[in-house]
Design an enzyme around this catalytic site. Structure first.
Site, short mmCIF file in Angstrom:
data_model
loop_
_atom_site.label_atom_id
_atom_site.label_comp_id
_atom_site.label_asym_id
_atom_site.label_seq_id
_atom_site.Cartn_x
_atom_site.Cartn_y
_atom_site.Cartn_z
N SER A 21 50.49 17.38 -11.84
CA SER A 21 51.40 17.07 -12.87
C SER A 21 51.64 17.38 -14.37
O SER A 21 52.45 17.93 -14.95
CB SER A 21 51.60 15.35 -12.99
OG SER A 21 50.55 14.61 -13.41
N PHE A 22 50.37 17.36 -14.68
CA PHE A 22 50.17 17.76 -16.31
C PHE A 22 50.30 19.58 -16.58
O PHE A 22 50.76 19.97 -17.41
CB PHE A 22 48.84 17.35 -16.94
CG PHE A 22 48.65 17.43 -18.47
CD1 PHE A 22 49.79 17.07 -19.36
CD2 PHE A 22 47.75 18.06 -19.10
CE1 PHE A 22 49.84 17.10 -20.50
CE2 PHE A 22 47.62 18.20 -20.34
CZ PHE A 22 48.58 17.92 -21.33
N ARG A 42 46.44 25.93 -4.82
CA ARG A 42 46.12 26.47 -3.31
C ARG A 42 47.14 26.12 -2.31
O ARG A 42 47.05 26.67 -1.36
CB ARG A 42 44.90 25.59 -3.19
CG ARG A 42 43.58 25.66 -4.06
CD ARG A 42 42.50 24.92 -3.46
NE ARG A 42 41.30 24.70 -4.49
CZ ARG A 42 40.48 25.84 -4.36
NH1 ARG A 42 40.23 26.76 -3.60
NH2 ARG A 42 39.37 25.39 -5.23
N LYS A 116 40.33 15.52 -18.15
CA LYS A 116 39.74 14.44 -18.78
C LYS A 116 38.51 13.94 -17.83
O LYS A 116 38.83 12.92 -17.27
CB LYS A 116 40.68 13.35 -19.23
CG LYS A 116 41.79 14.00 -20.26
CD LYS A 116 42.76 13.11 -20.70
CE LYS A 116 43.75 13.67 -21.69
NZ LYS A 116 44.78 12.63 -22.05
N GLY A 144 44.95 13.60 -25.58
CA GLY A 144 46.20 12.78 -26.43
C GLY A 144 46.83 11.94 -25.31
O GLY A 144 46.55 12.00 -24.09
N LYS A 199 38.30 7.13 -22.54
CA LYS A 199 39.53 6.06 -22.51
C LYS A 199 39.83 5.69 -21.02
O LYS A 199 40.52 4.74 -20.60
CB LYS A 199 40.81 6.57 -23.24
CG LYS A 199 41.16 8.01 -22.69
CD LYS A 199 42.27 7.99 -21.57
CE LYS A 199 42.70 9.40 -21.25
NZ LYS A 199 43.43 9.23 -20.01
N ASP A 252 45.59 7.99 -27.15
CA ASP A 252 45.27 8.18 -25.60
C ASP A 252 45.00 6.66 -25.15
O ASP A 252 45.37 6.25 -24.05
CB ASP A 252 44.46 8.83 -25.35
CG ASP A 252 44.49 9.80 -24.08
OD1 ASP A 252 45.46 9.38 -23.33
OD2 ASP A 252 43.64 10.75 -23.56
N VAL A 287 43.92 11.80 -8.36
CA VAL A 287 42.54 11.62 -8.89
C VAL A 287 42.83 10.62 -10.09
O VAL A 287 43.36 11.00 -10.94
CB VAL A 287 42.04 12.87 -9.38
CG1 VAL A 287 40.58 12.79 -10.05
CG2 VAL A 287 41.70 13.65 -8.08
#
Length: 376
Positions: A21-22, A42, A116, A144, A199, A252, A287
Site C-alpha cells: 500500500s505505501f 513479484r 519500518k 512518519g 512505534k 507516528d 505484515v
C-alpha cells in the site's frame, strides 16, 4: 489533474520496489509530480492490473493510481536509469530483494528505505542493510504518520526524509512533496528509522488497551510512556532525543496508537478481543512489523541494560501466554521514576528514593503531642 510540482526543474526517473500500500501510494505521488515511475513487484496478476486498470486491488482497491505508473516483475527494467529508488519491502525480505537488485544499482543513485522494521541478525535497520549491500553514500529513510489509505485519499499528510546526505534529502523532497504530502528533512537517520520501527510495538499495545475498554487517560499514559521508552532506547543507540518530538517520533506514535487503519493496532485489538497471535495476524492479511520487532527490541534492550517495561510486558502477552489484561498492570506496577528523563534522569530519582533523609517518617504516637492540636 497532476499535482503541483515543488522545485522540480525536470522530470526524474523513480523506481519503487514493492507492491504494497505505501509503495503504491508513493509511486502515484511521484507520478503526479511529473516523475517517470516504474514499480516492481513479484505478482504478475497485480502488475497486469496496475498497468491495465491503474489500481492495486489487493492493497488499495479504491485508489485510482496515476496511469503513468508502469509496473513490472523485471527488476532490470524498473531500475534502468532510475535516479531515485524507493524500497518498500517488508523487513524479512528486504535484504534478499536488495541483493537481487544490486546488479542494476549504481553509486550515483539515491536509495531510500520506507520499511519500518529491524533485521534479526545483527539488529540492523533497513538503511544499514542498504549500506552493507551496496556501499553507496546516497542513502535515506522515510518515516512518519503515513497511513497509506489516507495518503491515497489525498488527506493532508507529512513525512520525514532522513539522511546525512543533503542531495538525498533534497531530491526526495522534490520528488514527493505536493499539496497534500509534505516532506520534512532530518539528518538523524538512525533516530528517525528507530522511531518508525519502535512505534509499531506500542501500536499493538494500544490496540489491546482499546479492545479491553481502557479509557482515554490510560491511552494517553500508554502513548506517553511508550514515547519515553522509545527515546530511551534510541538515545542509547546514538540517536538524538529531539528527533522523538517530531513526525517520526510522537507523530507516528499518535497515529499508529489511535487508528484502526494501523496494521499493528488492528493486531493488538484482535488479541485484546481474545484471539491468538496467529489468528490476529492471519485476519490482517498484511505484515504487522511490530510482531517481528518486539522480541528483537526486548533482547537488545536487555543486552544494553535499557529499561523497557511496556515492550517486555507486550512480549509476554504475545509469546508467553500472559493475558492481555496484565499488560496494563505491568505499567502500573513498575517503579515510579522520572517523567522526561532528559530533564530529570531515572538515576537521580532512584538515588532520591534511596536517600535515608527523604524516606517517609514513622507515624507519631497518637497519645503524644495533643496539646495545641485544635481539639478541646
Amino acid at each position: 489533474m497532476a499535482e503541483q510540482q515543488i522545485n522540480v526543474t525536470a522530470p526524474i526517473n523513480v523506481a519503487v520496489l514493492g507492491g504494497g500500500s505505501f509503495g503504491t501510494a508513493l509511486a502515484s505521488i511521484a507520478a503526479d509530480n511529473g516523475a517517470h515511475v516504474r514499480q516492481w513487484m513479484r505478482d504478475e496478476t497485480l502488475v497486469a492490473q496496475i498497468n491495465q486498470e491503474h489500481c492495486n486491488g489487493r492493497y488499495l482497491p479504491h485508489y485510482a493510481m496515476n496511469p503513468a505508473v508502469q509496473a513490472s516483475t523485471d527488476l532490470q527494467t524498473v531500475l534502468a536509469d532510475a535516479a531515485l529508488v524507493l524500497i518498500a519491502i517488508p523487513s524479512k525480505a528486504f535484504r534478499s530483494v536488495v541483493q537481487l537488485a544490486k546488479a542494476w544499482l549504481t553509486p550515483d543513485q539515491i536509495l531510500v528505505s520506507t520499511t519500518k522494521g529491524i533485521e534479526q541478525d545483527g539488529f540492523l535497520l533497513m538503511s544499514q542493510v542498504l549500506e552493507q549491500e551496496t556501499g553507496f553514500t546516497h542513502i535515506g529513510v522515510i518515516a512518519g504518520p503515513n497511513l497509506a489509505s489516507e495518503i491515497a485519499d489525498k488527506q493532508l499528510t507529512a513525512t520525514v526524509i532522513a539522511s546525512a546526505d543533503p542531495l538525498t534529502r533534497t531530491r526526495v523532497q522534490q520528488a514527493l512533496g505536493c499539496r497534500y504530502f509534505r516532506v520534512y528533512a532530518s539528518d538523524d537517520r538512525h533516530g528517525v528509522e528507530l522511531g518508525g520501527a519502535l512505534k509499531n510495538i506500542y501500536a499493538i499495545a494500544a490496540g489491546m488497551a482499546a479492545a479491553l475498554g481502557m479509557g482515554e487517560n490510560t491511552r494517553s499514559m500508554l502513548m506517553t510512556r511508550a514515547l519515553a521508552e522509545m527515546s530511551r532506547f534510541a538515545v542509547a543507540q546514538g540517536a538524538n532525543p529531539m528527533t522523538f518530538l517530531g513526525l517520526a517520533g510522537v507523530g507516528d506514535l499518535i497515529v499508529t496508537c489511535s487508528s484502526n487503519l494501523s496494521r499493528n493496532y488492528r493486531v493488538g485489538y484482535a488479541i485484546g478481543e481474545g484471539r491468538t497471535l496467529e489468528e490476529a495476524v492471519d485476519s490482517l492479511g498484511q505484515v504487522a512489523e511490530g510482531v517481528n520487532t518486539v522480541k528483537l527490541v526486548c533482547a537488545k534492550a536487555s543486552d544494553m541494560g535499557v529499561y523497557m517495561p511496556l515492550a517486555e510486558g507486550l512480549k509476554h502477552v504475545l509469546f508467553d501466554g500472559v493475558p492481555a489484561q496484565d499488560m496494563a498492570r505491568t505499567l502500573m506496577m513498575g517503579e515510579q521514576s522520572s517523567d522526561v528523563e532528559f530533564i530529570l534522569s531515572r538515576e537521580a530519582v532512584q538515588q532520591a528514593h534511596r536517600d535515608p533523609a527523604l524516606q517517609k517518617p514513622a507515624a507519631h504516637d497518637s497519645t503524644q503531642h495533643t496539646k495545641g492540636d485544635g481539639h478541646g
